[in-house]
Enzyme design. Structure first.
Site, PDB file in Angstrom:
ATOM      1  N   TYR A 394      44.717   4.353 -39.685  1.00 15.15           N
ATOM      2  CA  TYR A 394      44.125   3.876 -38.441  1.00 15.15           C
ATOM      3  C   TYR A 394      43.355   2.575 -38.623  1.00 15.15           C
ATOM      4  O   TYR A 394      42.167   2.472 -38.336  1.00 15.15           O
ATOM      5  CB  TYR A 394      43.225   4.969 -37.857  1.00 15.15           C
ATOM      6  N   HIS A 481      43.611  -1.349 -31.035  1.00 17.63           N
ATOM      7  CA  HIS A 481      43.889  -1.170 -29.607  1.00 17.63           C
ATOM      8  C   HIS A 481      44.485  -2.421 -28.988  1.00 17.63           C
ATOM      9  O   HIS A 481      45.477  -2.360 -28.268  1.00 17.63           O
ATOM     10  CB  HIS A 481      42.612  -0.781 -28.865  1.00 17.63           C
TER      11      HIS A 481
END
Length: 556
Positions: A394, A481
């Protein structure tokens, strides 16, 4: 005068990422020695994660599709793959047979039996036991220089260091795990304990902390929060956040002091442990969470609505993965699907914490109850699928792929449009022009959430690699994102050409068969192209559409 509202959030494994100070990023110029250091680091990092994709022109025939025969191939083709001494440097992680009859043998790179973090190799056999391709990533610095894997620190001591480093609450969501690994970081292969710590509270976390196995120092860390009697399931009804009538699977339960009650517990699906919805009671702690229970089979009160949608949407996402991809729950093996609603006070967040989904109620200004969004539920649950398959790290491009795959499956399950989060925006946000969180069809039409992120790019979500946000790790985990919208847009363009169903088949195969923890955008293109070829054939319209979609966003 109306307040101008800018969406403060990003859907994620944690739906929201808080504001992170830019600090002194722009406070000084970069001198030549700094440039040299950065260049050296880049060169080393490239060797520490070398991409591998070998496609055999003439398939290699074997008697069986086994790890032994996969290793036999790798031993004979070391110059082609770049993997030296595979029998010593690879450990079998899993063997998977898919619906096309292909078998995929996944290996961890290892040294002295210790796994190298993020380095995996996948060998692919077709239905005729012919080896057709190999892909993954290998750490060549270990092959060239070796690593001392001796650990003088105990795993318990490493755990204590990790807990302190992330300010973990006293109450943990589940038992922490520790694993001795080789961790490539900052121009060195470290022997370290990888510690996973999960907790709730005001700042919930699913932290991965790497503690030096000899000095006890924290090498690196990141938050992977992606933000008594036999029961018989029966039918119930409820009213959702937007007033929709929902048919639910619930269970009648008997409580000693209060008699018969009805719980949001669904045991109706074969080989599934169940679908359960809990009430987190707005207190920010998991200690008081209880299974959501009502006095009747009708859940239509105002407080019920968030739970009704969470329960209903969980079943819809479960059915999508089962019916479209033959996947039984998030782990593929029937694990329980758990949601918790009414988390925190006016909490503008929803996240997958590594074990279950959690939904806040929103503050009524930016968000309403976040469980109202089917695409939000699908996004969060897809993070669960990702963690059980490719397990994309991540951060940076692998993290952006993690977010992107969650978005893509979000709009495949909630197939009304190509937008994410349009059903959870509060009236005030909509009045200020914030009508959704991200757009796969038109990324540039959505403003990024704050000025800190905007400082690294145009201030809107990028649709092409020319608009890529070069962010440091401490800002949005390196742009997970923001940059996800580039590969999101590629998926949208592909979907326009071949339809949502085929897009889902191709993307699911790429995620579960070809991608590995450190895959980047280029790896994703290769994996998705190969998946289209596997399913629909080389030169097919589907393969052409995939190639064109990635060309259009500048991923070559």
């Amino acid at each position: 005068m109306k307040k101008k509202l800018i969406a403060p959030v990003f859907l994620s494994s944690a739906l929201l990422i808080g504001s992170i100070p830019v600090s002194s990023v722009f406070a000084h110029s970069v001198d030549s020695s700094e440039v040299s250091r950065v260049q050296a680091s880049k060169e080393w990092n490239e060797k520490a994660s070398v991409p591998l994709f070998v496609k055999e022109r003439f398939e290699q025939k074997f008697s069986t599709s086994t790890p032994t025969n996969a290793l036999n191939y790798l031993k004979k083709n070391q110059s082609k793959t770049g993997i030296t001494n595979p029998d010593k440097n690879l450990k079998v992680k899993s063997v998977q047979k898919d619906e096309l009859g292909m078998t995929h043998v996944r290996f961890n790179q290892a040294i002295n039996g210790v796994n190298v973090e993020g380095s995996e190799v996948i060998v692919h056999f077709n239905e005729n036991n012919e080896l057709v391709s190999v892909n993954g990533r290998i750490n060549q610095t270990i092959v060239e220089h070796g690593v001392d894997t001796t650990a003088t620190l105990s795993s318990d001591a490493a755990l204590k260091v990790a807990l302190t480093s992330v300010n973990a609450t006293e109450e943990l969501t589940y038992e922490p795990t520790t694993e001795l690994v080789v961790y490539p970081f900052d121009k060195e292969n470290h022997t370290a304990f990888k510690v996973n710590v999960n907790f709730m509270g005001d700042e919930p976390g699913n932290w991965f902390v790497f503690v030096d196995a000899n000095t006890g120092e924290v090498i690196d860390k990141y938050n992977g929060l992606m933000h008594a009697q036999e029961n018989k399931t029966q039918k119930g009804v409820g009213k959702g956040v937007h007033g929709e009538h929902r048919e639910l699977h619930i269970t009648k339960v008997k409580e000693p002091k209060s008699g018969t009650k009805f719980a949001l517990a669904d045991y109706s699906h074969e080989n599934l442990e169940g679908i359960f919805t809990y009430d987190a009671k707005n207190d920010g702690s998991s200690g008081n969470d209880t299974l959501y229970v009502g006095n009747s089979a009708s859940f239509k009160g105002d407080y019920d609505r968030a739970a009704v949608d969470a329960h209903y949407n969980s079943e819809k996402v479960y059915e999508y993965f089962l019916n479209e991809h033959g996947r039984n729950s998030l782990d593929g093996d029937g694990m329980a699907i758990v949601s918790k609603v009414h988390y925190g006070e006016n909490y503008n967040n929803a996240f997958w914490n590594g074990s279950y989904m959690t939904y806040g109620d929103g503050d009524g200004e930016f968000f309403i109850s976040l469980s109202a969004g089917l695409d939000v539920a699908a996004h969060e649950m897809t993070h669960g699928v990702i963690s059980k398959t490719a397990n994309l790290v991540y951060r940076h491009q692998s993290g952006a792929l993690n977010e992107s795959f969650a978005d893509v499956f979000g709009v495949l399950v909630d197939d009304e449009d190509w937008e994410v989060g349009e059903n959870i925006m509060a009236p005030a946000a909509k009045a200020g022009g914030v009508t959704r969180l991200r757009s796969l069809s038109d990324p540039n039409s959505v403003v990024v959430s704050n000025a800190q992120r905007a400082a690294y790019g145009s201030g809107v979500y990028p649709a092409h690699m020319d608009e890529y946000y070069n962010m440091p790790t401490n800002v949005d985990n390196g742009g997970v994102h923001v940059n996800s919208s580039i590969t999101n847009h590629a998926a949208y363009l592909i979907g326009l050409e071949i339809g949502r169903e085929k897009l889902g088949q191709i993307y699911y195969r790429a995620l579960t068969v070809y991608l590995s923890p450190n895959s980047n955008f280029s790896d994703a293109r290769q994996a998705i192209v190969q998946s289209a070829i596997d399913i629909y054939g080389e030169g097919s319209a589907e393969e052409v559409a995939v190639q064109s979609g990635f060309d259009a966003v500048g991923i070559y």
